[in-house]
Design a protein around this motif. Structure first.
Motif, short mmCIF file in Angstrom:
data_model
loop_
_atom_site.label_atom_id
_atom_site.label_comp_id
_atom_site.label_asym_id
_atom_site.label_seq_id
_atom_site.Cartn_x
_atom_site.Cartn_y
_atom_site.Cartn_z
N PRO A 9 44.41 35.17 40.48
CA PRO A 9 44.05 36.53 40.08
C PRO A 9 42.55 36.81 40.16
O PRO A 9 41.73 36.09 39.60
CB PRO A 9 44.53 36.59 38.62
CG PRO A 9 45.65 35.63 38.56
CD PRO A 9 45.25 34.50 39.46
N GLU A 10 42.23 37.84 40.90
CA GLU A 10 40.88 38.39 40.99
C GLU A 10 41.04 39.90 41.11
O GLU A 10 42.14 40.40 41.38
CB GLU A 10 40.13 37.85 42.21
CG GLU A 10 39.91 36.34 42.24
CD GLU A 10 38.87 35.85 41.24
OE1 GLU A 10 38.22 36.71 40.60
OE2 GLU A 10 38.70 34.62 41.12
N ALA A 11 39.96 40.63 40.91
CA ALA A 11 40.04 42.10 40.96
C ALA A 11 40.61 42.59 42.28
O ALA A 11 41.35 43.58 42.31
CB ALA A 11 38.65 42.69 40.71
N TYR A 12 40.32 41.91 43.38
CA TYR A 12 40.74 42.40 44.70
C TYR A 12 42.25 42.31 44.90
O TYR A 12 42.79 42.92 45.83
CB TYR A 12 40.03 41.62 45.81
CG TYR A 12 40.51 40.20 46.02
CD1 TYR A 12 41.62 39.92 46.81
CD2 TYR A 12 39.86 39.14 45.42
CE1 TYR A 12 42.06 38.62 47.01
CE2 TYR A 12 40.29 37.83 45.61
CZ TYR A 12 41.39 37.58 46.39
OH TYR A 12 41.83 36.30 46.57
N SER A 13 42.95 41.57 44.03
CA SER A 13 44.40 41.43 44.21
C SER A 13 45.21 42.02 43.07
O SER A 13 46.41 41.78 42.96
CB SER A 13 44.78 39.95 44.40
OG SER A 13 44.48 39.21 43.22
N ASN A 14 44.57 42.85 42.23
CA ASN A 14 45.30 43.44 41.09
C ASN A 14 46.46 44.31 41.54
O ASN A 14 47.46 44.47 40.83
CB ASN A 14 44.35 44.27 40.23
CG ASN A 14 43.46 43.41 39.35
OD1 ASN A 14 43.73 42.23 39.15
ND2 ASN A 14 42.39 43.99 38.84
N HIS A 15 46.35 44.90 42.75
CA HIS A 15 47.39 45.80 43.22
C HIS A 15 48.69 45.07 43.58
O HIS A 15 49.70 45.72 43.86
CB HIS A 15 46.91 46.62 44.41
CG HIS A 15 46.43 45.80 45.56
ND1 HIS A 15 45.22 45.14 45.58
CD2 HIS A 15 46.99 45.54 46.78
CE1 HIS A 15 45.07 44.51 46.73
NE2 HIS A 15 46.13 44.75 47.48
N TYR A 16 48.68 43.74 43.55
CA TYR A 16 49.93 42.99 43.77
C TYR A 16 50.86 43.11 42.56
O TYR A 16 52.03 42.78 42.65
CB TYR A 16 49.62 41.52 44.04
CG TYR A 16 49.29 41.22 45.49
CD1 TYR A 16 50.17 40.51 46.29
CD2 TYR A 16 48.09 41.62 46.06
CE1 TYR A 16 49.88 40.23 47.61
CE2 TYR A 16 47.77 41.35 47.38
CZ TYR A 16 48.68 40.64 48.16
OH TYR A 16 48.39 40.36 49.47
N ASN A 17 50.33 43.56 41.43
CA ASN A 17 51.12 43.84 40.23
C ASN A 17 51.94 42.62 39.79
O ASN A 17 53.17 42.65 39.75
CB ASN A 17 52.05 45.04 40.46
CG ASN A 17 52.51 45.67 39.14
OD1 ASN A 17 52.45 45.05 38.09
ND2 ASN A 17 53.00 46.89 39.23
N ARG A 18 51.24 41.57 39.43
CA ARG A 18 51.89 40.33 38.97
C ARG A 18 52.76 40.57 37.74
O ARG A 18 53.79 39.92 37.57
CB ARG A 18 50.84 39.26 38.69
CG ARG A 18 50.28 38.60 39.94
CD ARG A 18 49.11 37.69 39.61
NE ARG A 18 47.94 38.47 39.23
CZ ARG A 18 47.01 38.88 40.08
NH1 ARG A 18 47.11 38.56 41.35
NH2 ARG A 18 45.99 39.58 39.66
#
Length: 564
Positions: free
Chosen positions: A396-405
């Motif tokens: 998790p990093e800010a650039y992958s928040n849109h993956y909606n874990r």
């Protein structure tokens, strides 16, 4: 002389009287509450007759709703952001979708009909409509799938929505009073409240309280007009959807098998013979092959049969790595997502797969919503067919928040952290592929969104040999990825004995050759064991490894201590 003094005294008296009147008048004006009333249309920012203000909880939103034929419509972004994130608007095909654990509910633009899978249901209002470029959803339809209550009030138009339940702070009005736009008696009046009525207390200052009235105004009232603050329990009868998941009663020990052609399938048994404790293998069989939702397929029936014979499950992997494929162009169309999910499920059934592993990487931010909708829709078909669904994610990093874990953790069976590529080909500096701190942060941050029983942490069976060349003030950095044994051999052949680095949890080696400096952070038994300790410490669902064939055979003795 006396006659001359009297007029002067009278004049002075009049001056004093006038000054007194002015002072008293000024004081009266200063301390008398204004009776001016706020412009309510301006307060609610209403400019059109069919607009309605929207109050959600204790917040007056900037976004406006619509009133059409006595039906309240809320704009799609507000629905998604505040009320129910599982609504999905396909702007390409003008469809509104809502996904439950078992079905996709679907409505066409401007239609009173909607479909639950193939069953047609009708309402007496249009379910969703467009106004300019904005989509609006009937709140009555939203309410069918959302734990909310709403009240519409006119003159001016406003709808207030309650969607959070539990303890609510309120106060009783002990004396008729005015709720003002701001704290202070000179602020315009929004509305009046009567003795015995209630207001919801948002926050309390020294003299004024910010309150939300029962009829939808948010403003300020003097504390002295209220009784002591109380709380009451609020609730509504509503059945939340239940998402069932497949959960193995053992720790997952998964290894990815990179398969680039049919012939590569033949190596599976030979490669597995060098392992211990593997219970799941994920061959890279499927890829998005074009922008229409088709997939390429390298699946092999014998592969699955042989894996099952030795007690190993097969989770076929689907990726989006093919050059020229635009994942957003596929996932943002409902028809293409359906085509993709149908092909994956058909392949899983045909080849008797135990699971599907989704490995979609480098997704653009705009692809985030279509991606999670794809995962929802695929999860329905997996759930109905008893197929395990796992999804690969970056640390998790800010650039992958849109993956909606968080949503993945609800609808999928397993969420896999790709706990590597901390430094990767193209990094601006040399460094570890997977330092211990990096892996630890990845696990901890994933657990903030996903239940531990669904989280699998993946470890690398490779490292990078970094080459740094200095020319003047410039340093050129390149790297190559090597398997465990090959990386250790590279150090040995250059006379390097690596030293344990507590910070990274790895052995580090460095050497100079042909004018360049080479740096290596090794992955081997001890570094992998430190990562396995984290998997045990955080009680995760298991471990995954990239990739089969890059490891030293001795690594399996380390792994099985923690998963078997």
């Amino acid at each position: 002389m006396r006659k001359k003094v009297i007029p002067i005294l009278v004049a002075l008296a009049l001056i004093i009287l006038a000054a007194t009147v002015m002072v008293v008048g000024s004081l009266i004006k200063k301390y008398t509450p204004t009776k001016d009333r706020a412009d309510l249309k301006e307060y609610f920012s209403l400019s059109e007759e069919d607009e309605t203000a929207v109050i959600i909880g204790n917040e007056l939103l900037e976004a406006k709703g619509l009133i059409v034929d006595r039906t309240v419509y809320i704009d799609y972004e507000t629905v998604k952001t505040y009320l129910n994130s599982r609504f999905y608007w396909d702007s390409n095909e003008n469809l509104l979708l809502y996904t439950t654990p078992d079905d996709v509910i679907r409505a066409d633009l401007g239609s009173k009909d909607y479909y639950i899978t193939k069953e047609k249901v009708s309402e007496n209002y249009d379910i969703f409509k467009m106004d300019g470029e904005k989509a609006y959803v009937a709140i009555d339809f939203v309410q069918k799938y959302t734990n909310l209550e709403y009240e519409y009030l006119a003159e001016p138009n406003r709808v207030q929505i309650t969607h959070e339940w539990g303890e609510t702070a309120y106060a009783e009005v002990k004396k008729d009073g005015s709720v003002r736009l701001k704290g202070g008696i000179k602020s315009p009046i929004l509305t009046e409240v009567k003795k015995g009525s209630s207001v919801f207390v948002i926050e309390k200052g020294e003299k004024w309280a910010k309150v939300h009235t029962e009829d939808g105004y948010i403003g300020y009232i003097e504390n002295k007009k209220l009784t002591g603050e109380k709380t009451k329990e609020t609730s509504r009868e509503f059945t939340e959807p239940v998402y069932t998941s497949i959960s193995k009663d053992y720790k997952i020990n998964l290894v990815w098998h990179q398969v680039t052609n049919q012939a590569a399938n033949n190596a599976m048994l030979t490669l597995l013979a060098e392992t211990k404790g593997i219970n799941t293998i994920s061959p890279t069989w499927f890829s998005l092959s074009n922008n229409e939702g088709d997939i390429s397929n390298l699946a092999n029936t014998s592969y699955v049969e042989h894996a099952h014979q030795i007690g190993v499950e097969v989770w076929g992997l689907v990726d989006n790595f093919k050059e020229g494929v635009d994942t957003y162009q596929v996932l943002s169309y409902t028809s293409k997502r359906e085509k993709l999910t149908n092909q994956l499920i058909a392949a899983a059934i045909e080849y008797n797969l135990d699971g599907i592993n989704v490995d979609f990487e480098q997704l653009s931010t705009e692809a985030g919503e279509p991606f999670i909708q794809f995962i929802r829709e695929l999860s329905i078909k997996c759930r109905k067919n008893g197929i395990i669904l796992s999804v690969d994610n970056y640390v998790p990093e800010a650039y992958s928040n849109h993956y909606n874990r968080r949503e993945q953790g609800i609808v999928a069976d397993y969420v896999i952290i790709m706990g590597y590529d901390e430094h990767f080909a193209g990094s601006e500096e040399s460094g570890s592929v997977a330092s211990l701190g990096f892996v630890k942060r990845g696990i901890e941050n994933t657990l903030k969104e996903v239940p531990k029983e669904k989280v699998i942490n993946a470890v690398p069976f490779y490292t990078r040999v970094w080459k740094e060349v200095t020319e003047g003030d410039n340093v050129t950095i390149t790297s190559e990825a090597l398997g465990m044994g090959e990386a250790q051999a590279r150090l040995s052949s250059n006379g390097v004995t690596p030293v344990w680095d507590e910070t990274t949890g790895q052995y580090y080696g460095e050497y100079a050759k042909d004018g360049a400096t080479y740096k290596v952070w090794l992955e081997e038994e001890k570094s992998i064991e430190e990562k396995m300790k984290l998997i045990t410490e955080y009680e995760l669902a298991g471990v995954a490894s990239w990739k089969l064939g890059l490891e030293k055979s001795s690594i399996w003795d380390t792994i099985i201590k923690y998963v078997n």
